[in-house]
Every structure is written in structure tokens, then in C-alpha cells.
Design a protein around this motif. Structure first.
Motif, PDB file in Angstrom:
ATOM      1  N   LYS A 246       0.841  -1.193   0.000  1.00 34.74           N
ATOM      2  CA  LYS A 246       0.000   0.000   0.000  1.00 34.74           C
ATOM      3  C   LYS A 246       0.879   1.247   0.000  1.00 34.74           C
ATOM      4  O   LYS A 246       1.879   1.316   0.711  1.00 34.74           O
ATOM      5  CB  LYS A 246      -0.918  -0.019   1.219  1.00 34.74           C
ATOM      6  CG  LYS A 246      -1.851   1.148   1.247  1.00 34.74           C
ATOM      7  CD  LYS A 246      -2.810   1.039   2.410  1.00 34.74           C
ATOM      8  CE  LYS A 246      -3.603   2.288   2.414  1.00 34.74           C
ATOM      9  NZ  LYS A 246      -4.823   2.363   3.006  1.00 34.74           N
ATOM     10  N   GLU A 247       0.484   2.235  -0.804  1.00 39.57           N
ATOM     11  CA  GLU A 247       1.308   3.435  -0.887  1.00 39.57           C
ATOM     12  C   GLU A 247       1.311   4.202   0.435  1.00 39.57           C
ATOM     13  O   GLU A 247       0.320   4.245   1.147  1.00 39.57           O
ATOM     14  CB  GLU A 247       0.852   4.350  -2.029  1.00 39.57           C
ATOM     15  CG  GLU A 247      -0.595   4.747  -1.969  1.00 39.57           C
ATOM     16  CD  GLU A 247      -1.470   3.883  -2.845  1.00 39.57           C
ATOM     17  OE1 GLU A 247      -2.581   4.313  -3.163  1.00 39.57           O
ATOM     18  OE2 GLU A 247      -1.039   2.772  -3.211  1.00 39.57           O
TER      19      GLU A 247
ATOM     20  N   GLN B 201       5.775   5.366 -10.383  1.00 39.35           N
ATOM     21  CA  GLN B 201       4.907   4.173 -10.402  1.00 39.35           C
ATOM     22  C   GLN B 201       5.252   3.129  -9.351  1.00 39.35           C
ATOM     23  O   GLN B 201       4.328   2.511  -8.781  1.00 39.35           O
ATOM     24  CB  GLN B 201       4.914   3.540 -11.796  1.00 39.35           C
ATOM     25  CG  GLN B 201       4.049   4.249 -12.809  1.00 39.35           C
ATOM     26  CD  GLN B 201       4.732   5.457 -13.409  1.00 39.35           C
ATOM     27  OE1 GLN B 201       5.904   5.710 -13.119  1.00 39.35           O
ATOM     28  NE2 GLN B 201       4.027   6.201 -14.244  1.00 39.35           N
TER      29      GLN B 201
ATOM     30  N   PHE C 169       3.210   3.022  -6.101  1.00 41.77           N
ATOM     31  CA  PHE C 169       1.757   2.846  -6.116  1.00 41.77           C
ATOM     32  C   PHE C 169       1.362   1.455  -6.578  1.00 41.77           C
ATOM     33  O   PHE C 169       2.067   0.809  -7.355  1.00 41.77           O
ATOM     34  CB  PHE C 169       1.112   3.897  -7.018  1.00 41.77           C
ATOM     35  CG  PHE C 169       1.228   5.308  -6.499  1.00 41.77           C
ATOM     36  CD1 PHE C 169       0.212   5.862  -5.727  1.00 41.77           C
ATOM     37  CD2 PHE C 169       2.365   6.053  -6.756  1.00 41.77           C
ATOM     38  CE1 PHE C 169       0.330   7.143  -5.230  1.00 41.77           C
ATOM     39  CE2 PHE C 169       2.485   7.341  -6.265  1.00 41.77           C
ATOM     40  CZ  PHE C 169       1.463   7.895  -5.491  1.00 41.77           C
ATOM     41  N   THR C 170       0.194   1.041  -6.109  1.00 43.52           N
ATOM     42  CA  THR C 170      -0.395  -0.216  -6.563  1.00 43.52           C
ATOM     43  C   THR C 170      -1.781   0.014  -7.163  1.00 43.52           C
ATOM     44  O   THR C 170      -2.081  -0.465  -8.255  1.00 43.52           O
ATOM     45  CB  THR C 170      -0.507  -1.219  -5.394  1.00 43.52           C
ATOM     46  OG1 THR C 170      -1.199  -0.585  -4.311  1.00 43.52           O
ATOM     47  CG2 THR C 170       0.867  -1.663  -4.939  1.00 43.52           C
ATOM     48  N   THR C 171      -2.625   0.777  -6.478  1.00 44.06           N
ATOM     49  CA  THR C 171      -4.020   0.942  -6.923  1.00 44.06           C
ATOM     50  C   THR C 171      -4.250   2.231  -7.705  1.00 44.06           C
ATOM     51  O   THR C 171      -5.218   2.326  -8.433  1.00 44.06           O
ATOM     52  CB  THR C 171      -4.966   0.931  -5.714  1.00 44.06           C
ATOM     53  OG1 THR C 171      -4.616   1.999  -4.814  1.00 44.06           O
ATOM     54  CG2 THR C 171      -4.864  -0.393  -4.981  1.00 44.06           C
ATOM     55  N   ARG C 172      -3.387   3.219  -7.536  1.00 48.65           N
ATOM     56  CA  ARG C 172      -3.625   4.503  -8.206  1.00 48.65           C
ATOM     57  C   ARG C 172      -2.421   4.938  -9.034  1.00 48.65           C
ATOM     58  O   ARG C 172      -2.061   6.115  -9.055  1.00 48.65           O
ATOM     59  CB  ARG C 172      -3.981   5.572  -7.166  1.00 48.65           C
ATOM     60  CG  ARG C 172      -5.337   5.315  -6.504  1.00 48.65           C
ATOM     61  CD  ARG C 172      -5.708   6.400  -5.531  1.00 48.65           C
ATOM     62  NE  ARG C 172      -4.917   6.287  -4.306  1.00 48.65           N
ATOM     63  CZ  ARG C 172      -5.059   7.099  -3.259  1.00 48.65           C
ATOM     64  NH1 ARG C 172      -5.942   8.074  -3.296  1.00 48.65           N
ATOM     65  NH2 ARG C 172      -4.317   6.936  -2.174  1.00 48.65           N
ATOM     66  N   ARG C 173      -1.821   4.003  -9.718  1.00 50.20           N
ATOM     67  CA  ARG C 173      -0.643   4.311 -10.529  1.00 50.20           C
ATOM     68  C   ARG C 173      -0.975   5.276 -11.664  1.00 50.20           C
ATOM     69  O   ARG C 173      -0.205   6.178 -11.966  1.00 50.20           O
ATOM     70  CB  ARG C 173      -0.062   3.029 -11.115  1.00 50.20           C
ATOM     71  CG  ARG C 173       0.757   2.231 -10.141  1.00 50.20           C
ATOM     72  CD  ARG C 173       1.379   1.018 -10.804  1.00 50.20           C
ATOM     73  NE  ARG C 173       2.251   0.312  -9.887  1.00 50.20           N
ATOM     74  CZ  ARG C 173       2.848  -0.836 -10.173  1.00 50.20           C
ATOM     75  NH1 ARG C 173       2.646  -1.390 -11.362  1.00 50.20           N
ATOM     76  NH2 ARG C 173       3.634  -1.422  -9.286  1.00 50.20           N
TER      77      ARG C 173
END
Length: 237
Positions: free
Chosen positions: A2-3, A124, A127-131
Motif C-alpha cells: 500500500k502506498e 509508479q 503505487f499499486t491501486t492509483r498508478r
């Protein structure tokens, strides 16, 4: 992963880096007439400066990315900002068009190459979900810099000689650029990969063999002259 909140610091630092380097690049148009008048040069001779700078930073951008993989984006981008500032300062002292080719065309181009790829590539991995959102915000720095910096430079050239405006631009890059580059940092997962972890995705060799990449590369090459030639001549039209 998670970011973390620092991920957004990297996004906005990259935004600032891209705004500065492309603002400097496209500010060339604001200096076009000054170069032509100062060195009694033809338009084609002056436009070669912009072309040389663009050629350098696009060709050597991959090298900047490789250096960032080894040394991290903070060191490489800081070195790039310092080179850009040095190139602008040297241009302000130039006594011939040949000197401008070296200082603006080569030094500034090399500096941009060391900032462009390392900065945008540092976003990038955080991030995982909002790249997509993060990458879009960061890359919009290109448009912001292209819109604002040349206008500010053109306004500065009015009340002061172009050489002083160039020195002021160099100072802004040195101060703001180093501040922004100093905030760039590898994502924790990227750092662990560099320390021996396994990276995911295609290798460089696999990417170069991909038809999708080749078509994308060809399209970018063909589109570039249509986009960049007007930027060099717009203020002299």
C-alpha cells in the motif's frame, strides 16, 4: 504494498522536476530572437540549438534511467539539475553561436536527460491501486512547465538583457530543481529489488523485441518533428 504518504511527495517532486526541465527546454523560443540578433545568425542556425538539445536528451534518456537504477533518482536528478543550471549560466556568457551549441545544446540537453527518465520512472513503483492517477499528475508537470516558464522568461527579457534573464533562469533551476530532486526517493519495493529481489515485467531485451513497443516507438519518432519544430520557431514567426 500500500502506498505511503511519501508516495505523493514523490509525485509532486516529479511534477516540479518535469515542469522545470521542459520549461527550460521550451523557453528556447523566448531567447530565439535574442540569439539571432546577438550572433548575427540565420534562423536555421539558431534552431539547431533546440534540435541538438532535444536530440541529446531523448537519445541519452535511457542512460539516465540506467544510472538511476544504480545510484537512485535523487543523485542522478540532482546532477542533471546542476548541469542544466551550469549550461544556462555558460550560455549567458557565450560570445559565439558555437559556444551556445555546446552550453545550451549539449549541457542543458544532457542535464534534461538525467532528470527526465529517472524522475518519471520513480513514481509508479510507489503505487499499486492509483498508478495511473499518480503518473498522470506527475507527467502533467510537462504541460505546466511548457505553459508557464516560457511566458515568465519572455516577460523577464523585456525589462532586462537576455543574458541576465538566462542567469535568473539558471538560479531558479539550481534552487528549485535541487529542492525538488532532493525529495525523490526509491520506493521501498524498488529498493529491495535492487538489493537482490526479483523484478517483475518484461526485460529490456524482451521489450525491444515486442512489436507493440516497436510500433509505439515508430509512432513517437514520426510525431516528434511535427510537435517540436513549431516550438523552436513560434516566437520568431
Amino acid at each position: 504494498m500500500k502506498e505511503t504518504p511519501y508516495a505523493w511527495v514523490v509525485v509532486w517532486a516529479t511534477f516540479a522536476c518535469l515542469a522545470l526541465i521542459f520549461g527550460v527546454s521550451y523557453s528556447f523560443a523566448a531567447f530565439f530572437e535574442s540569439f539571432a540578433a546577438e550572433f548575427s545568425a540565420q534562423r536555421a542556425d539558431v534552431s539547431w540549438i533546440f534540435g541538438l538539445s532535444g536530440f541529446v536528451y531523448f537519445v541519452l534518456g535511457a542512460g539516465g534511467g540506467m544510472l538511476a537504477d544504480r545510484f537512485g533518482p535523487r543523485i542522478v536528478c540532482s546532477a542533471g539539475m546542476a548541469l542544466i543550471a551550469l549550461g544556462l549560466l555558460a550560455t549567458s556568457w557565450a560570445t559565439s553561436l558555437l559556444a551556445v551549441y555546446v552550453s545550451y545544446g549539449l549541457l542543458v540537453g544532457l542535464g534534461i536527460a538525467l532528470v527526465y527518465t529517472p524522475s518519471i520512472a520513480s513514481v509508479q513503483p510507489w503505487f499499486t491501486t492509483r498508478r495511473g492517477l499518480a503518473g498522470g499528475i506527475a507527467s502533467s508537470g510537462v504541460g505546466a512547465g511548457t505553459l508557464l516558464v516560457p511566458v515568465l522568461v519572455a516577460m523577464a527579457i523585456g525589462p532586462m538583457p537576455w543574458r541576465e534573464a538566462m542567469q535568473l533562469l539558471a538560479l531558479a533551476v539550481l534552487v528549485l530543481g535541487l529542492l525538488a530532486a532532493g525529495l525523490l526517493k526509491r520506493a521501498p519495493s524498488n529498493a529491495s529489488s535492487g538489493a537482490g529481489g526479483s523484478a517483475t515485467g518484461l526485460s529490456l531485451r524482451e521489450t525491444l523485441r515486442s512489436p507493440t513497443f516497436r510500433w509505439l516507438y515508430l509512432a513517437t519518432v514520426l510525431a516528434s518533428p511535427v510537435m517540436f519544430i513549431p516550438f523552436a520557431h513560434v516566437s520568431a514567426s
